[in-house]
Design an enzyme around this catalytic site. Structure first.
Site, short mmCIF file in Angstrom:
data_model
loop_
_atom_site.label_atom_id
_atom_site.label_comp_id
_atom_site.label_asym_id
_atom_site.label_seq_id
_atom_site.Cartn_x
_atom_site.Cartn_y
_atom_site.Cartn_z
N TYR A 200 -51.92 22.22 11.10
CA TYR A 200 -52.74 22.99 10.15
C TYR A 200 -52.25 22.76 8.72
CZ TYR A 200 -54.36 27.11 7.59
OH TYR A 200 -54.91 27.95 6.66
N SER B 183 -54.03 26.85 1.18
CA SER B 183 -53.04 27.72 1.82
C SER B 183 -51.65 27.29 1.35
CB SER B 183 -53.12 27.61 3.34
OG SER B 183 -52.04 28.29 3.95
#
Length: 740
Positions: A646, A633
């Site tokens: 995250y 990501s």
């Protein structure tokens, strides 16, 4: 990377795999190597000129045959030669032309071994007259997977299975080939231009019978009224009296003094590293236009050297580098007689899509009414061997296979032992073959696997025949048993996998990627995840698309089970691609208050991924090929206040995947990191959409493109590469103020 494996590609330089190279220097070494090649078998490799993967063997052995390059005997009166399978056609021309003989069939390169020519059953511009190479092979000696050397003669089932069989029946050691007589080393060539495809077909139909060699180079970039325009070149070996004609002569006065001299020209090789994009629509279109305009409208009787007529590209060593890192893929089409409209549709579709075909297709009308179209290589159809059905002669082992001509593709660069050049040896000028050896000869094989005793292609062994054949003694040994066969599915030349394992089988991005690949060529899919109705629903959807789908229970938070679970999947057969797609977003505010929840995010996104990634990488390395695609990501590029838990887990995964890719470089395993931005999915439902938002389908398209290009990092969308570079280097004081 294991020290005894090296990366191997075909001449097209696509779909690399890793294999263990074994250089053979004698027949006894060949027998020992075949008996001990292991469960994944072995593939003999000649000069590495196969466009596709015909001489690759992921995870197994690759037998370098180029040291077996002796010319044993020449019958200068009867026109036959007995030679090793590793002898190149170039070497045969050097030896045979001064004696007034020429190879019966030659493809577009002379740097192909005799064994490779038999294994691929190559053809050339004389296909409509002489057929393929195997029509001129009298016999060969074949080393089968049980370690036995068998004399195989023309007209037997094993002969027909081996010629054009890409070595699936064994390793060819020697061959006896019938030659073609010539008076000079020059060609008498007629050239004419065809304004379109219809004009070309008329010229081929009405005039080919008067020529031994006929080749049409078609401009596939031309459109409109010029679609299918071509330069038609036809000719035959020049007789001695042709050298007495006035006018310019290829080779000048030297050619008149020594009419059988073989002196091919040679240009410098392109550099190993070339910028991408040299071969594109603009450059290829310009080249094709100049090439067509430069050709004469009609010219007859021009004398040209054999090397210039048959093998113009051989003058540029390693010309395949011109295509850049992406390499080149060869297509072949066979069109039946009376189906000219199908040929028109093919040419129109290729020219309409503006596919840059730097190597112009070539056309030849076969003695049987068939035609073939090979964009990027040659248009060529032709008579099959007697008793063979019409249509492609090679077994369709894999989709996307190229021409399959054994040929060297820079063995030093690939890490394979450098092939010994065919050194000039003293070959008797006039030596008749022993009567017992005239009908015996050899070839070369490819994928050697034990053939069951009941195999229909294996003739009963005749001890008397073995005693009569020339060759080394075969030492008895235990039969090789590789264990139960596994399903071997390998990525095609474009990098599209045929078998796929998804870790995180309910991921929307993963399922969008699988759907896209199944529509292409993926046949077998494993969905790994926690048992749930969602997993079964995803499997049913993919089965409806035509894929064979299996599910397996997998838990990212149970790393102690990963080796056993994934080991069972790989035990079923090769996996071309592993897609590591599991992960959780978490709730930043809740995770800050509950450390155990934050640990769960880290364990799922990083710890579980490290465990599954290492297990998958080890299995891919053992099989010698495959891709590991890791969904990371952009959040891992730099931790943001809004989701640093995250983001930190994805940052760790990203660095791990990059390091793993570096560690696996050269093993045949490709690691690709995918960095999407905000993806509209169930996981992000209810969250405020970030700039440069994307969809699972867009990520899937980027993954497919990355597989084709063998990319190491993929950004989705691509603009994030520049944006995140600025964000990553922004001063910390400024970064805190950004609305991220």
């Amino acid at each position: 990377m294991s020290v005894d494996t090296v990366p191997v590609t075909g001449w097209g330089r696509t779909a690399p795999t890793a294999a263990r190279p074994i250089r053979l220097r004698g027949y006894e070494e060949a027998v020992a190597a075949v008996r001990g090649c292991g469960a994944r078998g072995g593939i003999p490799r000649g000069l590495g000129r196969a466009y596709g993967d015909a001489a690759q063997n992921a995870g197994g052995a690759v037998f370098d045959m180029t040291a077996l390059n002796r010319v044993h005997a020449i019958d200068a009166e009867g026109g036959t030669v007995l030679c090793d399978a590793g002898v190149s056609l170039h070497r045969l021309m050097e030896v045979l032309l001064p004696l007034g003989w020429f190879v019966p069939v030659t493809p577009g390169t002379r740097h192909v071994t005799v064994g490779g020519a038999i294994g691929a059953d190559v053809h050339g511009g004389n296909h409509h007259v002489s057929g393929s190479f195997s029509r001129h092979v009298l016999s060969f000696e074949l080393l089968t997977a049980d370690g036995e050397i068998r004399t195989v003669r023309r007209g037997t089932p094993l002969f027909d299975a081996t010629t054009g069989g890409l070595g699936l029946t064994g390793m060819i050691l020697t061959a006896t080939v019938q030659l073609q007589p010539v008076e000079t080393s020059l060609m008498s060539v007629d050239t004419e231009r065809a304004r379109d495809l219809d004009d070309l077909l008329v010229r081929l139909t009405t005039g080919d019978r008067g020529y031994r060699y006929s080749v049409a180079r078609i401009d596939l970039m031309a459109r409109g009224a010029a679609t299918g325009r071509a330069v038609l070149t036809r000719g035959d070996h020049a007789p001695l009296e042709a050298l007495e004609r006035p006018g310019p002569l290829a080779g000048g006065a030297r050619a008149r003094r020594d009419p059988l001299a073989f002196r091919p020209g040679r240009f410098p090789a392109p550099p190993a590293l070339l910028p991408e994009g040299l071969v594109n629509r603009a450059t290829v279109g310009l080249f094709n236009e100049l090439w067509y305009r430069r050709a004469p409208r009609a010219r007859t009787g021009r004398l040209r050297r054999i090397s210039a007529f048959f093998h113009p590209l051989d003058g540029v060593p390693h010309w395949n580098r011109l295509y850049g890192r992406g390499g080149v893929v060869q297509y072949q089409f066979v069109v039946g007689h009376g189906q000219e409209e199908a040929l028109h549709r093919i040419v129109r579709r290729i020219s309409g899509r503006r596919c840059p075909s730097f190597l112009r297709p070539q056309a030849v009308r076969g003695r049987r009414p068939r035609m073939a179209l090979l964009p990027g290589a040659r248009l060529d159809p032709g008579p099959g061997r007697p008793g063979r059905p019409a249509g492609p002669r090679r077994p369709p082992r894999r989709a996307g296979r190229g021409g399959g001509r054994g040929r060297r593709a820079g063995l030093r660069r690939q890490g394979l032992p450098a092939a010994a050049g065919a050194a000039r040896r003293d070959v008797p000028a006039r030596r008749r073959l022993p009567r017992a050896a005239r009908g015996a000869g050899p070839a070369r094989g490819v994928h050697l696997r034990p053939v069951p005793p009941s195999h229909p292609l294996r003739p009963p062994h005749d001890p008397a025949e073995s005693a009569a054949r020339p060759g080394p003694p075969v030492r008895p040994g235990p039969p090789h048993n590789p264990g139960p066969p596994k399903e071997l599915l390998v990525k095609d030349a474009f990098g599209i996998p045929q078998s796929l394992l998804v870790l995180g089988g309910t991921s929307e991005i993963a399922l969008a990627t699988v759907r896209r690949l199944v529509v292409r060529r993926t046949r077998t899919v494993w969905l790994a995840g926690r048992p749930s109705p969602g997993l079964e629903s995803a499997a049913a959807e993919l089965r409806a698309l035509g894929a064979e789908v299996r599910t397996v229970a997998f838990d990212a938070l149970a790393p102690e089970s990963h080796e056993a679970v994934l080991g069972k999947v790989f035990a079923e057969g090769d996996i071309d691609m592993v897609l590591l797609a599991f992960g959780i977003l978490g709730d930043q505010a809740h995770d800050e208050r509950e450390p155990l929840a934050a640990v769960r995010v880290a364990q799922t996104n990083y710890t579980g991924a490290v465990s599954a990634g290492l297990v998958s990488a080890r299995a891919l390395q053992a099989q010698g090929h495959g891709s590991l695609v890791v969904l990371s990501s952009v959040a891992g590029e730099r931790a943001r206040r809004a989701d640093f838990i995250y983001g930190s887990s994805k940052a760790g995964l990203d660095v791990f995947a990059q390091g793993l890719g570096d560690a696996l470089h050269g093993t045949g395993v490709h690691v690709m990191v995918v960095r999407p931005g905000f993806v509209r999915s169930r996981m992000t439902a209810g969250l405020e959409e970030a700039p440069f938002a994307t969809t699972p389908e867009a990520v899937a398209a980027a993954v497919e493109l990355g597989l084709r290009r063998r990319s190491e990092t993929v950004w989705v969308p691509g603009a994030l590469r520049v944006v995140m570079s600025a964000v990553r280097h922004a001063p910390r004081a400024l970064f805190r103020r950004l609305p991220l």
